[in-house]
Design a protein around this motif. Structure first.
Motif: not given
Length: 142
Positions: A25-34, A114-126
């Motif tokens: 999730f730290d990885h996805f946070l940095i990748l999706n930062w912008k 992609q599945v993990l990134n999608d889950i992360f994006m839902k999680f971070i939005k919440i």
């Protein structure tokens, strides 16, 4: 949502799965930062390091050592790269006394990226919505 990620890692890594998910999730946070904020990542990292340094005396000794290392070696941006994740897992391997090789989670992450990134994006939005509501209700008294 975080439990949804466990299905990929629990069969091989068991009780260490939450640690793996945290790093990923730290990885996805940095990748999706912008996509998540207008604040430049470097600005956030510098502010975070300054705040951590200001509060070192409030932390237990082992955590102080880890935070000093995090700042000295600038860990946070390293999570954007596979090698940064690998190093994080290698360091965690030492902490768990090499019970498992957590670097073996990287291929599973890549296969299910992609599945993990999608889950992360839902999680971070919440999480972002919850924080925004908390600030409105508790901090600003609205």
């Amino acid at each position: 949502l975080v439990k949804d990620c466990k299905v990929f890692f629990y069969p091989k890594f068991g009780k260490f799965s939450p640690i793996i998910i945290d790093v990923i999730f730290d990885h996805f946070l940095i990748l999706n930062w912008k996509k998540l904020t207008n604040e430049p990542l470097e600005t956030f990292i510098n502010r975070t390091y300054v705040n951590l340094e200001k509060n070192l005396d409030k932390m237990p000794e082992p955590m102080q050592k880890m935070v000093k290392s995090m700042i000295e070696f600038n860990w946070l941006p390293n999570y954007a790269q596979k090698i940064g994740i690998e190093r994080a897992f290698q360091n965690l391997n030492k902490k768990i006394n090499y019970q498992l090789d957590l670097t073996e989670a990287i291929p599973l992450m890549e296969e299910n990226f992609q599945v993990l990134n999608d889950i992360f994006m839902k999680f971070i939005k919440i999480m972002m919505d919850w924080c925004e509501n908390f600030l409105k209700e508790e901090v600003n008294g609205q």
